[in-house]
Design a protein around this motif. Structure first.
Motif, mmCIF file in Angstrom:
data_model
loop_
_atom_site.group_PDB
_atom_site.id
_atom_site.type_symbol
_atom_site.label_atom_id
_atom_site.label_comp_id
_atom_site.label_asym_id
_atom_site.label_seq_id
_atom_site.Cartn_x
_atom_site.Cartn_y
_atom_site.Cartn_z
ATOM 1 N N LEU A 49 0.838 -1.193 0.000
ATOM 2 C CA LEU A 49 0.000 0.000 0.000
ATOM 3 C C LEU A 49 0.876 1.248 0.000
ATOM 4 O O LEU A 49 1.899 1.288 0.688
ATOM 5 C CB LEU A 49 -0.915 0.013 1.227
ATOM 6 C CG LEU A 49 -1.838 -1.198 1.369
ATOM 7 C CD1 LEU A 49 -2.617 -1.110 2.675
ATOM 8 C CD2 LEU A 49 -2.779 -1.291 0.189
ATOM 9 N N THR A 95 -2.863 2.051 7.670
ATOM 10 C CA THR A 95 -3.013 1.691 9.084
ATOM 11 C C THR A 95 -4.401 1.127 9.358
ATOM 12 O O THR A 95 -4.548 0.130 10.069
ATOM 13 C CB THR A 95 -2.743 2.912 9.978
ATOM 14 O OG1 THR A 95 -1.393 3.335 9.780
ATOM 15 C CG2 THR A 95 -2.965 2.587 11.447
ATOM 16 N N GLN A 96 -5.420 1.747 8.768
ATOM 17 C CA GLN A 96 -6.782 1.243 8.946
ATOM 18 C C GLN A 96 -6.910 -0.173 8.390
ATOM 19 O O GLN A 96 -7.578 -1.020 8.995
ATOM 20 C CB GLN A 96 -7.788 2.167 8.266
ATOM 21 C CG GLN A 96 -7.986 3.479 8.988
ATOM 22 C CD GLN A 96 -8.835 4.468 8.190
ATOM 23 O OE1 GLN A 96 -9.013 4.344 6.989
ATOM 24 N NE2 GLN A 96 -9.339 5.473 8.886
ATOM 25 N N PHE A 97 -6.275 -0.446 7.263
ATOM 26 C CA PHE A 97 -6.337 -1.781 6.684
ATOM 27 C C PHE A 97 -5.636 -2.802 7.582
ATOM 28 O O PHE A 97 -6.167 -3.885 7.847
ATOM 29 C CB PHE A 97 -5.739 -1.798 5.275
ATOM 30 C CG PHE A 97 -5.870 -3.122 4.588
ATOM 31 C CD1 PHE A 97 -7.114 -3.585 4.176
ATOM 32 C CD2 PHE A 97 -4.759 -3.917 4.363
ATOM 33 C CE1 PHE A 97 -7.252 -4.823 3.550
ATOM 34 C CE2 PHE A 97 -4.883 -5.155 3.737
ATOM 35 C CZ PHE A 97 -6.132 -5.608 3.333
ATOM 36 N N ARG A 112 -2.791 6.740 6.730
ATOM 37 C CA ARG A 112 -3.968 6.462 7.544
ATOM 38 C C ARG A 112 -4.749 5.273 6.981
ATOM 39 O O ARG A 112 -5.168 4.382 7.722
ATOM 40 C CB ARG A 112 -4.871 7.691 7.632
ATOM 41 C CG ARG A 112 -6.019 7.483 8.605
ATOM 42 C CD ARG A 112 -6.890 8.706 8.852
ATOM 43 N NE ARG A 112 -6.258 9.967 8.585
ATOM 44 C CZ ARG A 112 -6.729 10.872 7.710
ATOM 45 N NH1 ARG A 112 -7.839 10.664 7.056
ATOM 46 N NH2 ARG A 112 -6.103 12.017 7.521
ATOM 47 N N GLN A 113 -4.912 5.232 5.660
ATOM 48 C CA GLN A 113 -5.645 4.132 5.045
ATOM 49 C C GLN A 113 -4.900 2.806 5.206
ATOM 50 O O GLN A 113 -5.518 1.769 5.460
ATOM 51 C CB GLN A 113 -5.904 4.419 3.568
ATOM 52 C CG GLN A 113 -6.928 5.517 3.354
ATOM 53 C CD GLN A 113 -7.078 5.922 1.900
ATOM 54 O OE1 GLN A 113 -6.192 5.696 1.074
ATOM 55 N NE2 GLN A 113 -8.198 6.552 1.586
ATOM 56 N N PRO A 146 -8.327 -0.736 0.682
ATOM 57 C CA PRO A 146 -7.993 0.682 0.537
ATOM 58 C C PRO A 146 -8.174 1.116 -0.916
ATOM 59 O O PRO A 146 -8.195 0.283 -1.831
ATOM 60 C CB PRO A 146 -6.513 0.756 0.930
ATOM 61 C CG PRO A 146 -6.246 -0.505 1.664
ATOM 62 C CD PRO A 146 -7.177 -1.525 1.106
ATOM 63 N N ARG A 147 -8.284 2.391 -1.130
ATOM 64 C CA ARG A 147 -8.523 2.922 -2.472
ATOM 65 C C ARG A 147 -7.357 2.640 -3.415
ATOM 66 O O ARG A 147 -7.549 2.395 -4.595
ATOM 67 C CB ARG A 147 -8.770 4.420 -2.358
ATOM 68 C CG ARG A 147 -9.199 5.043 -3.634
ATOM 69 C CD ARG A 147 -9.551 6.480 -3.418
ATOM 70 N NE ARG A 147 -9.925 7.043 -4.694
ATOM 71 C CZ ARG A 147 -10.806 7.988 -4.844
ATOM 72 N NH1 ARG A 147 -11.396 8.485 -3.790
ATOM 73 N NH2 ARG A 147 -11.086 8.440 -6.032
ATOM 74 N N GLU A 148 -6.139 2.679 -2.887
ATOM 75 C CA GLU A 148 -4.948 2.453 -3.707
ATOM 76 C C GLU A 148 -4.178 1.258 -3.163
ATOM 77 O O GLU A 148 -4.314 0.896 -2.011
ATOM 78 C CB GLU A 148 -4.031 3.685 -3.660
ATOM 79 C CG GLU A 148 -4.658 4.963 -4.175
ATOM 80 C CD GLU A 148 -3.721 6.132 -3.996
ATOM 81 O OE1 GLU A 148 -2.834 6.286 -4.850
ATOM 82 O OE2 GLU A 148 -3.870 6.852 -3.006
ATOM 83 N N LEU A 186 -2.931 10.799 4.217
ATOM 84 C CA LEU A 186 -4.150 10.023 3.947
ATOM 85 C C LEU A 186 -3.804 8.573 3.604
ATOM 86 O O LEU A 186 -4.445 7.639 4.108
ATOM 87 C CB LEU A 186 -4.954 10.652 2.811
ATOM 88 C CG LEU A 186 -6.193 9.870 2.362
ATOM 89 C CD1 LEU A 186 -7.195 9.750 3.505
ATOM 90 C CD2 LEU A 186 -6.834 10.538 1.155
ATOM 91 N N GLN A 187 -2.787 8.368 2.782
ATOM 92 C CA GLN A 187 -2.384 7.009 2.413
ATOM 93 C C GLN A 187 -1.887 6.234 3.637
ATOM 94 O O GLN A 187 -2.209 5.055 3.810
ATOM 95 C CB GLN A 187 -1.300 7.039 1.337
ATOM 96 C CG GLN A 187 -1.791 7.480 -0.016
ATOM 97 C CD GLN A 187 -0.654 7.709 -0.995
ATOM 98 O OE1 GLN A 187 0.484 8.000 -0.613
ATOM 99 N NE2 GLN A 187 -0.965 7.588 -2.279
#
Length: 109
Positions: free
Chosen positions: A17, A29-31, A26-27, A70-72, A23-24
């Protein structure tokens, strides 16, 4: 289902990722947190595994991972039998507290 008929499978999630922006990060980490909360354990920083009891369990967790994408980035899922997972060989330089040198499997202490 009898105990001898139970088939345990391991689900491995590999991911790469992007973490260039806030933002990346955070995403990502959320994943990772999602995986941990869904019962996965970290095998390596971007490799998580969990055991499932039968194909239905593995399919359920793959569906859950899809909902948390995640988006990316790039994510892959691989399932192996318990016997195949048990044949994993861990090769270490200096062992961490959670690993033992010279064993075929990681030992969680």
């Amino acid at each position: 289902m009898k105990a001898e008929e139970t088939r345990f499978l391991w689900l491995m999630i590999f991911f790469d990722l992007p973490v260039r922006t806030k933002l990346q990060r955070r995403q990502a980490t959320q994943f990772r947190n999602f995986l941990r909360d869904d019962g996965f354990i970290m095998l390596q920083y971007s490799v998580y595994v969990r055991v499932g009891r039968g194909q239905d369990s593995i399919d359920k967790h793959i569906r859950r991972v899809r909902t948390a994408l995640p988006r990316e980035g790039s994510i892959r899922a691989l399932q192996v039998t318990d016997k195949q997972y048990g044949r994993m060989e861990v090769m270490l330089g200096l062992a961490k507290k959670t690993e033992k040198v010279g064993t075929k499997q990681m030992v969680l202490l």
